[in-house]
Scaffold this motif. Structure first.
Motif, PDB file in Angstrom:
ATOM      1  N   VAL A   1       0.911  -1.103  -0.038  1.00  0.00           N
ATOM      2  CA  VAL A   1      -0.112   0.034   0.045  1.00  0.00           C
ATOM      3  C   VAL A   1       0.878   1.352  -0.231  1.00  0.00           C
ATOM      4  N   ALA A   2       0.564   2.225  -0.779  1.00  0.00           N
ATOM      5  CA  ALA A   2       1.418   3.338  -1.029  1.00  0.00           C
ATOM      6  C   ALA A   2       0.475   4.621  -0.650  1.00  0.00           C
ATOM      7  N   VAL A   3       1.186   5.903  -0.429  1.00  0.00           N
ATOM      8  CA  VAL A   3       0.412   7.178  -0.461  1.00  0.00           C
ATOM      9  C   VAL A   3      -0.153   7.169  -1.705  1.00  0.00           C
ATOM     10  N   ASP A   4      -1.259   8.301  -1.909  1.00  0.00           N
ATOM     11  CA  ASP A   4      -1.551   8.775  -3.042  1.00  0.00           C
ATOM     12  C   ASP A   4      -1.358  10.073  -3.116  1.00  0.00           C
ATOM     13  N   HIS A   5      -0.143  10.273  -3.051  1.00  0.00           N
ATOM     14  CA  HIS A   5       0.272  11.730  -3.741  1.00  0.00           C
ATOM     15  C   HIS A   5       1.997  11.687  -3.950  1.00  0.00           C
ATOM     16  N   GLY A   6       2.298  12.794  -4.256  1.00  0.00           N
ATOM     17  CA  GLY A   6       3.528  12.841  -4.879  1.00  0.00           C
ATOM     18  C   GLY A   6       4.562  13.394  -3.761  1.00  0.00           C
ATOM     19  N   THR A   7       5.765  13.718  -4.122  1.00  0.00           N
ATOM     20  CA  THR A   7       6.729  14.252  -3.372  1.00  0.00           C
ATOM     21  C   THR A   7       6.615  15.486  -2.595  1.00  0.00           C
TER      22      THR A   7
ATOM     23  N   ALA B   1      -2.405   4.304   4.652  1.00  0.00           N
ATOM     24  CA  ALA B   1      -1.564   3.275   3.930  1.00  0.00           C
ATOM     25  C   ALA B   1      -1.250   2.333   4.988  1.00  0.00           C
ATOM     26  N   VAL B   2      -0.823   2.773   6.153  1.00  0.00           N
ATOM     27  CA  VAL B   2      -0.325   1.853   7.188  1.00  0.00           C
ATOM     28  C   VAL B   2      -1.369   1.102   7.694  1.00  0.00           C
ATOM     29  N   GLU B   3      -2.583   1.689   8.136  1.00  0.00           N
ATOM     30  CA  GLU B   3      -3.759   1.080   8.686  1.00  0.00           C
ATOM     31  C   GLU B   3      -4.288   0.178   7.363  1.00  0.00           C
TER      32      GLU B   3
END
Length: 324
Positions: free
Chosen positions: A287-293, A311-313
């Motif tokens: 699972v990844a974040v849904d945003h950029g840097t 994402a962690v949850e």
């Protein structure tokens, strides 16, 4: 103690390291985290945010806010907030591959990834189209990208392709493979016994009975019919402009979009902060974040950590379900 998760901070000049520092302030009962990152970058992020940080040995348990176990992946050169350096591209990729390999060996129960900067990685001499593709190749699996929030789940038939290449990339067998992966993930990872999947058409108005394109008639509908004979519950092909109406979404467990920007703008508008990016089909949950840097926010303390928390949850929940 919950599943053991590998957490990759991502681009060291972006907001990933400070989001990891924010995450370290939260009490964890659902999982045990081990971050893959450059230690000096994490310390600089903690200092910028005026937050405590204690980097523990791998496998050590957090005891107080600011504690996090570290698997050190040193940068080649010191990182500066907001200014990516191609010299550090190798460290970013090494962190991703080390964490992925740890999951494949069974040392971790799941993988959470922060944002990376594709242009900087390529400028560093590493051919890179996306983490989804990298992880799929590493695992030797066919995968599907899905983004999800509390309102909708959107899977993609194609991912990072130029728009002019999309139609040629959509074939009957590929669609069947994608839909089988989505169906299995909805059952096994989300606990939905009989998933209902909406399938979007490629063309406006789902082709308007062939007047605006024949992909729906010649490719998408036949693939759906074959899968329906296997017992999958599929709805469509649907016009993309009305499929996301709330009344219609209530009848689906997920939507399969034909290309990246067909479905993801709707998902991000409906709840960007809590959205996450999942890679379906891997032998472990990713699972990844849904945003950029967010380079313009790096080091300012203004970056929203909600997507990383979600994402962690999500990864912990899926890992625990798979373990059961």
């Amino acid at each position: 103690m919950g599943p053991r998760l590998a957490l990759v901070a991502g681009e060291p000049a972006g907001v990933g390291p400070e989001l990891c520092v924010r995450l370290a302030q939260q009490p964890r009962q659902d999982s045990r985290l081990e971050v893959f990152a450059d230690p000096d970058t994490l310390r600089a992020a903690a200092e910028a945010l005026s937050l405590p940080l204690r980097l523990l040995d791998p496998g050590a348990a957090a005891e107080k806010p600011g504690d996090i176990a570290l698997r050190a992946v040193p940068n080649a050169v010191p990182s500066r907030f907001g200014t990516p350096d191609p010299s550090n591209a190798r460290a970013v990729i090494d962190a991703l591959t080390a964490a992925a390999d740890g999951c494949l060996r069974g040392g971790y129960d799941g993988l959470v990834t922060g944002p990376v900067h594709k242009a900087t990685i390529n400028a560093g001499g590493i051919a890179y189209t996306g983490t989804t593709e990298l992880l799929a190749e590493r695992a030797g699996r066919e995968v599907v990208m899905m983004l999800a929030n509390d309102i909708v789940r959107v899977a993609l038939a194609t991912t990072h392709l130029p728009l002019r290449a999309v139609a040629d990339a959509i074939g009957r067998e590929g669609l069947k493979t994608t839909l089988r992966i989505v169906h299995a993930a909805l059952r096994n990872d989300f606990g939905i016994e009989s998933p209902r999947i909406a399938v979007l058409g490629l063309n406006p108005h789902a082709g308007e009975a062939g007047h605006l394109g024949r992909e729906e008639i010649e490719t998408i509908a036949p693939a759906m019919a074959e899968l329906a004979a296997e017992g999958l519950s599929l709805i469509g092909p649907l016009p993309a402009d009305t499929a996301f109406l709330p009344a219609k979404l209530a009848g689906f467990d997920a939507v399969l979009a034909m290309y990246h920007d067909q479905g993801l703008p709707v998902l991000k508008y409906s709840g960007f902060e809590r959205a996450v990016n999942l890679t379906l089909g891997l032998p472990y949950p990713r699972v990844a974040v849904d945003h950029g840097t967010a380079l313009d926010l790096a080091g300012s303390g203004r970056a929203d950590p909600s997507s990383l928390f979600a994402a962690v949850e999500t990864c912990a929940r899926i890992a625990a379900r798979r373990a059961r």
